[in-house]
Design an enzyme around this catalytic site. Structure first.
Site, PDB file in Angstrom:
ATOM      1  N   ASP B   7       0.887  -1.172   0.000  1.00  0.00           N
ATOM      2  CA  ASP B   7       0.000   0.000   0.000  1.00  0.00           C
ATOM      3  C   ASP B   7       0.918   1.213   0.000  1.00  0.00           C
ATOM      4  O   ASP B   7       1.443   1.605   1.050  1.00  0.00           O
ATOM      5  CB  ASP B   7      -0.881  -0.024   1.257  1.00  0.00           C
ATOM      6  CG  ASP B   7      -1.874   1.133   1.277  1.00  0.00           C
ATOM      7  OD1 ASP B   7      -2.177   1.675   0.212  1.00  0.00           O
ATOM      8  OD2 ASP B   7      -2.328   1.492   2.378  1.00  0.00           O
ATOM      9  N   GLU B  68      -1.288  -1.233  -4.726  1.00  0.00           N
ATOM     10  CA  GLU B  68      -2.560  -0.526  -4.863  1.00  0.00           C
ATOM     11  C   GLU B  68      -2.443   0.494  -5.991  1.00  0.00           C
ATOM     12  O   GLU B  68      -1.490   1.251  -6.077  1.00  0.00           O
ATOM     13  CB  GLU B  68      -2.945   0.173  -3.554  1.00  0.00           C
ATOM     14  CG  GLU B  68      -4.357   0.743  -3.624  1.00  0.00           C
ATOM     15  CD  GLU B  68      -4.860   1.249  -2.293  1.00  0.00           C
ATOM     16  OE1 GLU B  68      -5.016   0.429  -1.364  1.00  0.00           O
ATOM     17  OE2 GLU B  68      -5.075   2.466  -2.169  1.00  0.00           O
ATOM     18  N   ASP B 141      -2.758   0.971   7.075  1.00  0.00           N
ATOM     19  CA  ASP B 141      -1.941   0.729   5.882  1.00  0.00           C
ATOM     20  C   ASP B 141      -1.396  -0.703   5.863  1.00  0.00           C
ATOM     21  O   ASP B 141      -1.251  -1.306   4.805  1.00  0.00           O
ATOM     22  CB  ASP B 141      -0.761   1.709   5.829  1.00  0.00           C
ATOM     23  CG  ASP B 141      -1.205   3.119   6.144  1.00  0.00           C
ATOM     24  OD1 ASP B 141      -1.350   3.909   5.203  1.00  0.00           O
ATOM     25  OD2 ASP B 141      -1.437   3.420   7.334  1.00  0.00           O
TER      26      ASP B 141
END
EC number: 3.1.21.10
Lengths: 179, 179
Positions: B7, B68, B141
């Protein structure tokens, strides 16, 4: 002082190396453009750009790297790739401890043409005269990279020293995140 | 199949490693977050992230990296840093020839919770149950990175094969830019 200017991009990344200093004549050392095929994956394109950029840094040993500051505006589909491409010269500078400067497009245009809203043709024309080139650098990304390097020679030195002082002061005061 | 989920971010970059396969139980191998101080220069922050991410890739030897997908929306001041940070796992994958997958936040949420608009608490709660963790991964996260890895195990394999076939076909037809 030798500056490598980088106009970041995945389809075309402009590179320009300029020698010069405050009150000294400017000289173009090298100019070029790195292209990566849109049919490749983003990782492969970034890696191809990194391999080529590292080759330039090794060959020309710049004292500083100047990168065009990317804004989150304009064509959204290409802006992410441009931002990712800009990470490559940033990493190259950090790995060698070289000063990294970022200049906005309007700062570059103002430095080179006197007009922050100059168009690409005006920037190319002025950079050709300033560097006393026999022909205009092409494509526009290559001329932009030279303009970035010239902008940094003219206004970058003093500015980086101020930014460095601010960063040092901020670190002393414990501003920002911590590991 | 071992997947490293990333992420991306400069202030906090979530990392999660998951083992699993179609119809096989999932297992969390590692989870963590890399932080870089906002008082450092962008180049130094990217380099610190790269050093840490490379350490993870060396230690856990993933078969694929899932990142992501960053969109040019939301907070403009942080989106550029996030896009630049996402270049780091992309480079890591390309350098090793590892498959690189990108999943959107809504794809990840849908895969893990069944709802593409789930909030962070729901994602964290579901990922804790799916991976049979004794406590919820923090910060969000870190949970998001695990969710990305799980999403990739569940839907990534088939999808990457399709994307690879499309990329190969596009290259044969000469679609896209050329060097």
């Amino acid at each position: 002082m030798r500056v490598l200017g980088v106009d970041p991009g995945l389809t075309r990344c402009g590179l320009g190396v300029v020698d010069g200093g405050m009150g000294r004549p400017l000289r173009m050392v090298a100019v070029g453009v790195v292209r990566t095929p849109a049919s490749d994956g983003i990782g492969e394109r970034l890696l191809a750009l990194q391999v080529e950029l590292e080759r330039w840094v090794e060959e020309y040993s710049p004292d500083a790297i100047a990168v065009e500051r990317v804004f989150a505006r304009g064509d959204v589909s290409t802006i992410m790739g441009t931002a990712q491409a800009s990470a490559i010269p940033m990493l190259a500078a950090a790995r060698r401890g070289l000063p990294l400067a970022m200049h906005t497009p309007s700062e570059v245009k103002a430095a080179v043409t006197g007009n922050g809203r100059a168009d690409k043709a005006q920037v190319t024309s002025m950079i050709t005269r300033i560097l006393k080139l026999t022909e205009a650098p092409r494509p526009a990304d290559a001329a932009d990279a030279l303009a970035l390097a010239v902008c940094h020679v003219w206004r970058g030195g003093a500015r980086s020293r101020i930014e460095e002082a601010v960063a040092v002061a901020a670190r002393r005061q414990g501003v920002g995140g911590r590991r």
